[in-house]
Design a protein around this motif. Structure first.
Motif, mmCIF file in Angstrom:
data_model
loop_
_atom_site.group_PDB
_atom_site.id
_atom_site.type_symbol
_atom_site.label_atom_id
_atom_site.label_comp_id
_atom_site.label_asym_id
_atom_site.label_seq_id
_atom_site.Cartn_x
_atom_site.Cartn_y
_atom_site.Cartn_z
ATOM 1 N N UNK A 39 41.465 47.860 24.357
ATOM 2 C CA UNK A 39 41.328 48.910 23.347
ATOM 3 C C UNK A 39 39.989 48.848 22.629
ATOM 4 N N UNK A 40 39.588 47.647 22.207
ATOM 5 C CA UNK A 40 38.329 47.514 21.493
ATOM 6 C C UNK A 40 37.474 46.377 22.040
ATOM 7 N N UNK A 41 37.833 45.889 23.216
ATOM 8 C CA UNK A 41 37.111 44.781 23.817
ATOM 9 C C UNK A 41 37.040 45.011 25.324
ATOM 10 N N UNK A 42 36.053 44.415 25.960
ATOM 11 C CA UNK A 42 35.911 44.471 27.414
ATOM 12 C C UNK A 42 35.592 43.068 27.909
ATOM 13 N N UNK A 43 36.033 42.769 29.114
ATOM 14 C CA UNK A 43 35.770 41.467 29.724
ATOM 15 C C UNK A 43 35.103 41.691 31.085
ATOM 16 N N UNK A 44 34.036 40.946 31.320
ATOM 17 C CA UNK A 44 33.335 41.051 32.596
ATOM 18 C C UNK A 44 33.494 39.750 33.371
ATOM 19 N N UNK A 45 33.844 39.884 34.639
ATOM 20 C CA UNK A 45 33.892 38.762 35.576
ATOM 21 C C UNK A 45 32.835 38.982 36.651
ATOM 22 N N UNK A 46 32.245 37.910 37.118
ATOM 23 C CA UNK A 46 31.392 37.985 38.290
ATOM 24 C C UNK A 46 32.249 37.820 39.541
ATOM 25 N N UNK A 47 32.034 38.683 40.504
ATOM 26 C CA UNK A 47 32.784 38.604 41.747
ATOM 27 C C UNK A 47 32.302 37.431 42.592
ATOM 28 N N UNK A 48 33.160 36.899 43.412
ATOM 29 C CA UNK A 48 32.836 35.755 44.264
ATOM 30 C C UNK A 48 32.123 36.267 45.518
ATOM 31 N N UNK A 49 30.866 36.676 45.365
ATOM 32 C CA UNK A 49 30.149 37.290 46.475
ATOM 33 C C UNK A 49 28.878 36.508 46.776
ATOM 34 N N UNK A 50 28.455 36.590 48.016
ATOM 35 C CA UNK A 50 27.183 36.025 48.455
ATOM 36 C C UNK A 50 26.451 37.133 49.203
ATOM 37 N N UNK A 51 25.537 37.814 48.501
ATOM 38 C CA UNK A 51 24.785 38.928 49.063
ATOM 39 C C UNK A 51 23.328 38.510 49.230
ATOM 40 N N UNK A 52 22.547 39.343 49.843
ATOM 41 C CA UNK A 52 21.159 38.974 50.078
ATOM 42 C C UNK A 52 20.362 38.766 48.810
ATOM 43 N N UNK A 53 20.705 39.490 47.750
ATOM 44 C CA UNK A 53 19.932 39.426 46.523
ATOM 45 C C UNK A 53 20.638 38.666 45.407
ATOM 46 N N UNK A 54 21.854 38.173 45.669
ATOM 47 C CA UNK A 54 22.607 37.487 44.628
ATOM 48 C C UNK A 54 23.564 36.493 45.277
ATOM 49 N N UNK A 55 23.775 35.353 44.609
ATOM 50 C CA UNK A 55 24.662 34.307 45.109
ATOM 51 C C UNK A 55 25.634 33.913 44.003
ATOM 52 N N UNK A 56 26.873 34.389 44.123
ATOM 53 C CA UNK A 56 27.925 34.069 43.164
ATOM 54 C C UNK A 56 29.101 33.372 43.865
ATOM 55 N N UNK A 57 28.828 32.649 44.921
ATOM 56 C CA UNK A 57 29.901 32.054 45.689
ATOM 57 C C UNK A 57 30.540 30.832 45.070
ATOM 58 N N UNK A 58 29.926 30.258 44.033
ATOM 59 C CA UNK A 58 30.484 29.062 43.398
ATOM 60 C C UNK A 58 30.703 29.323 41.912
#
Length: 501
Positions: A39-58
């Motif tokens: 309602x008055x807040x938002x939460x952001x998660x990073x996805x568990x992805x490994x792309x050419x320009x980004x590494x979020x696998x761990x």
């Protein structure tokens, strides 16, 4: 009881996503993030992805990215609050900030009105808001950390990335069109490389926003708010500040808002000139390249979103940016209240290379030289012949640099003195560009009404100043073509543009 998912795995990602979705609305998904709206807040998660320009696998890389996102965005707004660990509860489920094992992290943000984002309502970016946005971005760039290894390096990286991605999409976008854009872009990068390298060394390469388009700008309480900086790849954020600005200018032009784009650009330059070295003006020579590269980025993003028609339009825009119109010098003179600034801003989007001519106002330059805000009121003590001369000298110096960089210029000043009119005419001849002088004319009662009703503007001219000018009218003998502005100034500007062809 089911076995808890291991931290960092696909099962853990699915578990956290389902747990948050049950407490909020279904997530908004991008290639690298999920945003859950309450309602008055938002939460952001990073996805568990490994792309050419980004590494979020761990988990470590996702935490690293969220910490940077929090830090980077707190420079520009108060939307981003804190990081919250999502932990394993004793009963086997998930909870916020519990004593158990950390499964993932969420970035807590406050909600804002989605309708306030400028991508949803680009018409909300009126003249005053565009002025404020240009100065806001310049202020952000002024305080951004220096990154001398960025700038040219980052731009070359994106040009190479664009070439690869667009060539992969060439069967859909048109092979000849893509190859034309790639060839022109690479040639222009080679031509501008020395300038860009010099700018990096001179302090123009900084930790920038990186994704500065209308989807990442909103209006709150009557002011522009910039959010969602790029944090995950330094090659996309350690940029030449002008390349950062170019995304906004390109986006506005693509949406048919050259008027707002040129107002943003002129305000940005006036504000940036207060802190950046004089090479600020010379850098405009690389703006067509930067606009083209930004259009190329949006082309492959649009194509990967299955919007091939828009992607092709972006490629065509990228090619067009690399064939800029030649510069022209326009000078707009007249008594106080004649509407010079309104006229100048109305004609600027239609003159010169995209997004239009830079407007240089003596009223703003005077305040810049004194180190006071543009709308700060000055006493008449600051309007001595010496200070007037310094102001006009600065205007002509800035205009010369802009013309030399291939940028059209509109000068906004009274030009009551014939010697000053001759100086700007000579400036155009020296620069080898076309010159057009305009003298705005209106009856005294119209001028007085406008001066009396003026608020929140850089001009300090009052009725006493205007009446002094009117008393000298017989000796001014303005010799530039007159334009009647007794009616709406915008209409007079449109008529002038129509006659100009």
């Amino acid at each position: 009881m089911s076995t808890p998912a291991a931290p960092g795995g696909a099962e853990a990602e699915a578990e956290v996503t389902a747990w948050l979705a049950a407490r909020t609305r279904p997530p908004i998904e991008t290639a690298i993030s999920r945003v859950f709206l309450g309602d008055d807040v938002a939460y952001k998660l990073k996805r568990h992805v490994s792309l050419g320009y980004v590494e979020f696998g761990t988990p470590e890389r996702r935490l690293w990215a969220l910490e940077r996102e929090l830090s980077f965005n707190q420079r520009t707004c108060d939307i981003y609050r804190r990081l919250i660990p999502i932990t394993r509860a004793a009963a086997g489920g998930l909870e916020w900030e519990g004593p158990g094992e950390v499964v993932d992290y969420a970035l807590e943000m406050r909600r804002f009105d989605d309708r306030a984002v400028l991508a949803s309502a680009p018409e909300a970016l009126d003249g005053d808001m565009a002025e404020a946005l240009g100065r806001t971005v310049a202020g952000f760039h002024k305080s951004a950390p220096l990154k001398p290894q960025g700038g040219l390096t980052a731009l070359a990286f994106t040009i190479g990335s664009n070439a690869q991605l667009l060539r992969e999409l060439a069967p859909e976008l048109g092979r000849d069109l893509v190859e034309d854009l790639v060839a022109r872009t690479e040639a222009e990068l080679e031509r501008q490389a020395a300038l860009l390298a010099h700018r990096s060394a001179a302090g123009f390469a900084r930790q920038c926003h990186g994704d500065l388009h209308l989807g990442n700008i909103l209006v709150e309480q009557g002011r522009p708010v910039v959010f969602d900086c790029i944090e995950f790849n330094d090659l996309l954020s350690d940029l030449d500040v002008q390349y950062d600005l170019a995304f906004l200018l390109m986006d506005l032009e693509f949406r048919g808002r050259r008027d707002a784009a040129v107002r943003v650009l002129s305000a940005y330059l006036d504000e940036a000139a207060r802190s950046f070295p004089p090479e600020l003006w010379d850098g405009l020579a690389a703006l067509p390249l930067m606009l083209s590269v930004r259009a190329g980025v949006r082309a492959h993003v649009s194509a990967h979103s299955a919007d091939v028609a828009t992607a092709r339009r972006y490629v065509e825009a990228g090619v067009a940016h690399l064939s800029p119109a030649p510069p022209t010098l326009v000078a707009v003179g007249g008594l106080s209240g004649s509407g010079k600034s309104t006229f100048a801003r109305a004609v600027a989007p239609h003159i010169g290379a995209s997004p239009g001519a830079v407007v240089l106002r003596t009223d703003e330059i005077r305040k810049r030289l004194l180190g006071v805000p543009p709308t700060h009121a000055l006493s008449r003590d600051h309007y001595t012949p010496s200070s007037q001369g310094q102001t006009y000298d600065a205007m002509i110096r800035d205009a010369r640099a802009l013309l030399g960089a291939g940028r059209a210029v509109v000068l906004d000043a009274t030009f009551l003195d014939a010697g000053l009119r001759r100086r700007v005419e000579q400036l155009a001849r020296d620069a080898g560009v076309a010159f057009e002088g305009v003298w705005l004319d209106a009856p005294p009662d119209v001028l007085e009404r406008r001066v009396a009703g003026r608020t929140g503007d850089a001009s300090d001219a009052d009725l006493a100043v205007l009446r002094g000018q009117l008393a000298r009218l017989g000796e001014i003998a303005a010799d530039w073509p007159a334009v009647d502005v007794s009616g709406p100034t915008e209409a007079a500007a449109a008529a002038w543009l129509a006659r100009r062809g």
